[in-house]
Write a protein that holds these residues in place. Structure first.
Motif, mmCIF file in Angstrom:
data_model
loop_
_atom_site.group_PDB
_atom_site.id
_atom_site.type_symbol
_atom_site.label_atom_id
_atom_site.label_comp_id
_atom_site.label_asym_id
_atom_site.label_seq_id
_atom_site.Cartn_x
_atom_site.Cartn_y
_atom_site.Cartn_z
ATOM 1 N N ASP A 1 -5.764 -1.509 -5.185
ATOM 2 C CA ASP A 1 -5.159 -2.095 -3.984
ATOM 3 C C ASP A 1 -6.116 -3.129 -3.399
ATOM 4 O O ASP A 1 -7.107 -2.787 -2.774
ATOM 5 C CB ASP A 1 -4.854 -0.986 -2.962
ATOM 6 C CG ASP A 1 -3.918 -1.461 -1.848
ATOM 7 O OD1 ASP A 1 -3.670 -2.680 -1.762
ATOM 8 O OD2 ASP A 1 -3.442 -0.611 -1.078
ATOM 9 N N GLU A 2 -5.811 -4.384 -3.612
ATOM 10 C CA GLU A 2 -6.643 -5.508 -3.167
ATOM 11 C C GLU A 2 -8.122 -5.317 -3.537
ATOM 12 O O GLU A 2 -9.000 -5.371 -2.680
ATOM 13 C CB GLU A 2 -6.473 -5.708 -1.656
ATOM 14 C CG GLU A 2 -5.009 -5.900 -1.304
ATOM 15 C CD GLU A 2 -4.793 -6.576 0.043
ATOM 16 O OE1 GLU A 2 -5.620 -7.451 0.383
ATOM 17 O OE2 GLU A 2 -3.820 -6.262 0.710
ATOM 18 N N THR B 1 0.837 -1.210 0.000
ATOM 19 C CA THR B 1 0.000 0.000 0.000
ATOM 20 C C THR B 1 0.869 1.257 0.000
ATOM 21 O O THR B 1 0.571 2.236 -0.693
ATOM 22 C CB THR B 1 -0.959 -0.026 1.217
ATOM 23 O OG1 THR B 1 -1.874 -1.107 1.028
ATOM 24 C CG2 THR B 1 -1.755 1.274 1.342
HETATM 25 MG MG LIG Z 1 -2.068 -2.828 2.098
#
Ligand SMILES: [Mg+2]
Ligand SMILES: Nc1ncnc2c1ncn2[C@@H]1O[C@H](COP(=O)(O)OP(=O)(O)O)[C@@H](O)[C@H]1O
Length: 223
Positions: A161-162, A43
């Motif tokens: 992000d994910e 991240t």
């Molecule tokens: Mg993360």
């Protein structure tokens, strides 16, 4: 020209070395997966590439521009113009309908155009939910809404992000289908994921461990 270039990028938070000497290049049209255990710096790296944070050391070249030298205001402009962000937590505005959540992204970019916002919803199969509030949408629908919002500015680079972290298999596949469509249209995609299955859809996988880049290889060579 490369769309993205990281040269020796480090991010230090006091005693924590969140990223250490990261270098890699992404070509336009590539689909790259970023993998690594929780806390490995994924991240942190996306926030730097997404112009939301500045690295402590090193340089980041985005679409030919050295963003490491830009101030916060210029970074905001660049983010708005070049980047589409998709998060695991959806960050939707709870009191706005689906189409309004897309239109607010248009507002920050240029001008509000409901027809275009509706087209973005259609792309992700959500036109029939345009007047619903986020809480009236399922998790998968909310994630698709986030994708529609991210696409509204025709970003050069899509950062996710994910994006499938909270989704069941059916919704994960729907999101992956949308990514395939975008990739086929020439979009550059960088997606952080814990899932080898999701990473396998990319062309290339970059792995982080304790803030270091430990491997960078084509998906076809991954075990
Ligand atoms: Mg993360
Ligand atoms: N703002 C911050 N201040 C201090 N430490 C941070 C901050 N952001 C992230 N970290 C630390 O940096 C490391 C990497 O975090 P992160 O990039 O969120 O990892 P990942 O996304 O791979 O789980 C972790 O040890 C985390 O605690």
């Amino acid at each position: 020209m490369n769309i993205l270039e990281l040269n020796d990028v480090s991010m230090i938070y006091g005693p924590v070395k969140a990223l250490q000497n990261i270098s890699f290049i992404v070509q336009p049209g590539e689909w790259v997966a970023i993998m690594g255990a929780s806390g490995s710096g994924k991240t942190t790296m996306m926030n730097i590439v997404g112009c939301m944070n500045k690295a402590t050391h090193g340089s980041v070249i985005l679409d030919g521009e050295n963003i490491s030298r830009l101030n916060a205001r210029d970074l905001t402009v660049l983010r708005r113009d070049k980047i589409g962000l998709i998060f695991q937590q959806f960050h939707l505005i709870s009191y706005l309908t689906a189409v309004e959540n897309v239109m607010i992204a248009q507002y920050y970019h240029s001008m509000v155009d409901e027809k275009e916002a509706m087209q973005a919803l259609e792309r992700v199969g959500l036109a029939h939910r345009a007047r619903h509030l986020p809480r009236q949408l399922s998790g998968g629908e909310q994630q698709r809404l986030c994708i529609a919002r991210a696409l509204i500015n025709y970003p050069r680079l899509i950062l996710a992000d994910e994006p499938t972290g909270n989704l069941d298999e059916t919704n994960q596949n729907t999101v992956l289908d949308i990514f395939h469509q975008l990739h086929n249209e020439g979009s550059t995609i960088i997606v952080v994921t814990h899932s080898p299955e999701v990473a396998a859809h990319a062309q290339r996988v970059i792995s982080l461990e304790f803030g270091r880049l430990v491997s960078d290889m084509p998906t076809s060579l991954c075990a």
